[in-house]
Design a protein around this motif. Structure first.
Motif: not given
Length: 178
Positions: A103-104, A107-108, A111-112, A114
């Motif tokens: 997840t991290t 997101s870095e 981010p589009e 997950t």
């Protein structure tokens, strides 16, 4: 018109994440690369196998007379792991996909998308050109991807209006205005 993120960008992000968790000797490749022999040593193949829309598109009007249309998609990517240690590698991927690590990372980096879920690893039979059994395992990773494209879109600023005084309007016999 281009889409964002593209398949290439999704593959790049997934490969980047895999490289953060896999041993250095494990190669990561896209499946369906024609005329490319399997790499030596253990390797992971990535293949997007499904795209399933799960909601209605969003449509956002931009200031420059364009609109961004975004489609929410659940995308399944099959990973096939081959050669010595394939079962352990598949288990490692499955374990860390459902962890905050994935997840991290996304997101870095992109981010589009997950990380959503994974299947349990399952054994896959691969017999090489020498008719030898090669250890192989598959698992499916699911991502939530928000795929966008930008289109031209006229705005209300393009409308032309005219004022017609009401006393100049009249009704014809057939009840139409004219």
């Amino acid at each position: 018109m281009n889409v964002f993120p593209s398949e290439a960008q999704i593959y790049d992000a997934l490969e980047g994440w895999l490289r953060t968790i896999l041993p250095d000797n494990v190669r990561v490749v896209e499946a369906q690369t024609n005329r490319a022999p399997p790499p030596p040593g253990p390797f992971v193949q990535m293949l997007i196998v499904t795209r399933r829309r799960y909601a209605t598109n969003s449509h956002v009007q931009n200031a420059d007379q364009t609109a961004t249309v975004t489609q929410p998609v659940l995308m399944t990517i099959q990973l096939s792991v081959f050669r010595e240690g394939a079962g352990d590698i598949a288990s490692l991927i499955s374990t860390l996909w459902r962890d905050g690590h994935a997840t991290t990372y996304f997101s870095e980096h992109l981010p589009e998308i997950t990380a959503v879920k994974t299947t349990d690893p399952r054994q896959n039979v691969w017999i090489n050109a020498s008719a030898q059994y090669v250890d192989g395992w598959n698992l499916d990773l699911t991502i939530d991807a928000r795929i966008s494209t930008t289109i031209s879109s006229p705005s209300a600023l393009d409308l032309h209006t005219a004022v017609i005084p009401a006393d100049l309007l009249h009704v014809n016999k057939d009840n139409s205005h004219g």
